[in-house]
Design a protein around this motif. Structure first.
Motif, PDB file in Angstrom:
ATOM      1  N   LYS A 249      35.394  43.553  36.627  1.00 23.93           N
ATOM      2  CA  LYS A 249      35.224  42.572  35.556  1.00 23.93           C
ATOM      3  C   LYS A 249      34.723  43.186  34.254  1.00 23.93           C
ATOM      4  O   LYS A 249      35.099  42.761  33.159  1.00 23.93           O
ATOM      5  N   SER A 250      33.881  44.192  34.336  1.00 19.41           N
ATOM      6  CA  SER A 250      33.282  44.774  33.144  1.00 19.41           C
ATOM      7  C   SER A 250      34.179  45.826  32.517  1.00 19.41           C
ATOM      8  O   SER A 250      34.829  46.615  33.206  1.00 19.41           O
ATOM      9  N   GLU A 251      34.209  45.852  31.183  1.00 16.12           N
ATOM     10  CA  GLU A 251      34.958  46.892  30.469  1.00 16.12           C
ATOM     11  C   GLU A 251      34.352  48.266  30.740  1.00 16.12           C
ATOM     12  O   GLU A 251      35.004  49.292  30.578  1.00 16.12           O
ATOM     13  N   LYS A 252      33.084  48.302  31.139  1.00 12.29           N
ATOM     14  CA  LYS A 252      32.389  49.561  31.379  1.00 12.29           C
ATOM     15  C   LYS A 252      32.579  50.074  32.808  1.00 12.29           C
ATOM     16  O   LYS A 252      32.054  51.125  33.152  1.00 12.29           O
TER      17      LYS A 252
ATOM     18  N   PHE B  87      55.614  38.577  36.754  1.00  8.43           N
ATOM     19  CA  PHE B  87      55.334  37.380  37.552  1.00  8.43           C
ATOM     20  C   PHE B  87      54.048  37.565  38.360  1.00  8.43           C
ATOM     21  O   PHE B  87      53.250  36.629  38.515  1.00  8.43           O
ATOM     22  N   TYR B  88      53.855  38.790  38.861  1.00 13.44           N
ATOM     23  CA  TYR B  88      52.658  39.070  39.666  1.00 13.44           C
ATOM     24  C   TYR B  88      51.396  39.002  38.816  1.00 13.44           C
ATOM     25  O   TYR B  88      50.389  38.417  39.223  1.00 13.44           O
ATOM     26  N   TYR B  89      51.441  39.580  37.622  1.00 14.26           N
ATOM     27  CA  TYR B  89      50.258  39.529  36.760  1.00 14.26           C
ATOM     28  C   TYR B  89      49.966  38.095  36.318  1.00 14.26           C
ATOM     29  O   TYR B  89      48.800  37.709  36.166  1.00 14.26           O
ATOM     30  N   LYS B  90      50.995  37.307  36.136  1.00 10.07           N
ATOM     31  CA  LYS B  90      50.801  35.883  35.832  1.00 10.07           C
ATOM     32  C   LYS B  90      50.086  35.194  36.991  1.00 10.07           C
ATOM     33  O   LYS B  90      49.169  34.390  36.789  1.00 10.07           O
ATOM     34  N   PHE B  91      50.512  35.505  38.221  1.00  6.85           N
ATOM     35  CA  PHE B  91      49.856  34.965  39.408  1.00  6.85           C
ATOM     36  C   PHE B  91      48.371  35.329  39.426  1.00  6.85           C
ATOM     37  O   PHE B  91      47.509  34.484  39.693  1.00  6.85           O
ATOM     38  N   LYS B  92      48.056  36.592  39.129  1.00  7.52           N
ATOM     39  CA  LYS B  92      46.661  37.031  39.155  1.00  7.52           C
ATOM     40  C   LYS B  92      45.837  36.332  38.072  1.00  7.52           C
ATOM     41  O   LYS B  92      44.677  35.958  38.311  1.00  7.52           O
ATOM     42  N   ARG B  93      46.427  36.138  36.905  1.00  4.02           N
ATOM     43  CA  ARG B  93      45.713  35.403  35.856  1.00  4.02           C
ATOM     44  C   ARG B  93      45.439  33.978  36.295  1.00  4.02           C
ATOM     45  O   ARG B  93      44.355  33.424  36.024  1.00  4.02           O
ATOM     46  N   GLU B  94      46.382  33.379  36.995  1.00  5.16           N
ATOM     47  CA  GLU B  94      46.199  32.012  37.495  1.00  5.16           C
ATOM     48  C   GLU B  94      45.109  31.938  38.553  1.00  5.16           C
ATOM     49  O   GLU B  94      44.531  30.870  38.775  1.00  5.16           O
ATOM     50  N   GLN B  95      44.810  33.062  39.203  1.00  5.03           N
ATOM     51  CA  GLN B  95      43.729  33.109  40.196  1.00  5.03           C
ATOM     52  C   GLN B  95      42.371  33.402  39.557  1.00  5.03           C
ATOM     53  O   GLN B  95      41.368  33.513  40.254  1.00  5.03           O
ATOM     54  N   GLY B  96      42.354  33.540  38.229  1.00  2.00           N
ATOM     55  CA  GLY B  96      41.090  33.722  37.525  1.00  2.00           C
ATOM     56  C   GLY B  96      40.765  35.139  37.123  1.00  2.00           C
ATOM     57  O   GLY B  96      39.693  35.396  36.561  1.00  2.00           O
ATOM     58  N   TYR B  97      41.674  36.075  37.383  1.00  2.00           N
ATOM     59  CA  TYR B  97      41.430  37.455  36.961  1.00  2.00           C
ATOM     60  C   TYR B  97      41.715  37.602  35.460  1.00  2.00           C
ATOM     61  O   TYR B  97      42.693  37.051  34.947  1.00  2.00           O
TER      62      TYR B  97
END
Length: 241
Positions: A8-11, A179-189
């Motif tokens: 989650k962190s940029e660091k 499509f996969y990255y869209k799925f991950k964004r929809e899961q809150g990533y």
């Protein structure tokens, strides 16, 4: 279930992905939010196994992680009097799996072992599960490993193989990744988490195409090979000895 916020962190430090205690703590959430239709594949696998297995057969899960797949299969196939054994080389994963088996009162039916899956004795297996595991084995070693899996199965035994896959068509491959990255964004990533995870897996997870996986299975000796599920760049196969 602890939430996956490892990247989650940029660091956060960019390094190759490893199955550490930190990963084990959040792995169930990571799977649920990173592998499309994860539970559906388990349920479909249970239906396949119910057609091929006999009472007393043993089901091995190689690269079992926290035991989620085997414990769910034990629940869905409870009437078949099967034995289940999960093997993983991560002490943290096995520790979580053993604890789950105790919590769900499955210790007598489902056991877990900390061992390298390439060295484990899995002879006489009625079925072997390789879900999102083969992709972490070095490509040059995969065929010999699958030959070992084939030898270990009883005649008529089945292998369930699920993998992240690639397409050799650049346009389709790019579309499937999107499509996969869209799925991950929809899961809150977040975009940062997606990017960091991709970097961490780049040199560790090496996917093959669907055709390449089928070719490996055929060369390993399996007589019947069929895909039974696909979601863009994730696919599951059943192979019969």
């Amino acid at each position: 279930m602890a939430k996956d916020e490892i990247f989650k962190s940029e660091k956060s430090i960019a390094e190759d992905f490893r199955f550490t205690a930190q990963v084990a703590e959040v792995f169930d959430d990571m799977l649920a939010r990173s592998v499309p239709n994860y539970q559906q594949v388990i349920s479909m696998s249970a239906q396949i196994l119910s057609k091929f297995l006999k009472p007393g057969d043993t089901v091995y899960d190689l690269g079992c992680s926290t035991g989620a797949t085997l414990l769910e299969l034990a629940r869905q196939l409870g009437e078949l009097d099967l034995k289940f054994c999960g093997i993983d080389n991560s002490p943290a994963m096995i520790s979580k799996a053993v604890l789950k088996a105790e919590i769900y009162s499955k210790k007598e039916q489902v056991r877990f072992m900390e061992q390298d899956i390439t060295e484990a004795d899995i002879s006489g297996a009625g079925a072997i599960i390789l879900n999102y595991t083969l992709q972490f084995i070095r490509p040059m070693l995969r065929l010999e490993f699958l030959k070992k899996v084939h030898r270990a199965l009883k005649p008529g035994g089945v292998l369930i193989l699920s993998e992240k896959i690639i397409s050799h068509d650049p346009q389709l491959n790019r579309a499937f990744i999107d499509f996969y990255y869209k799925f991950k964004r929809e899961q809150g990533y977040s975009e940062i988490e997606i990017s960091k995870k991709r970097e961490a897996l780049e040199n560790v997870l090496i996917p093959f195409s669907s055709a390449e996986n089928r070719k490996l299975l055929k060369e390993a000796g399996f007589s019947s090979i069929e895909p039974f599920f696909q979601w863009f760049n994730f696919s599951s196969f059943v192979a019969v000895k």
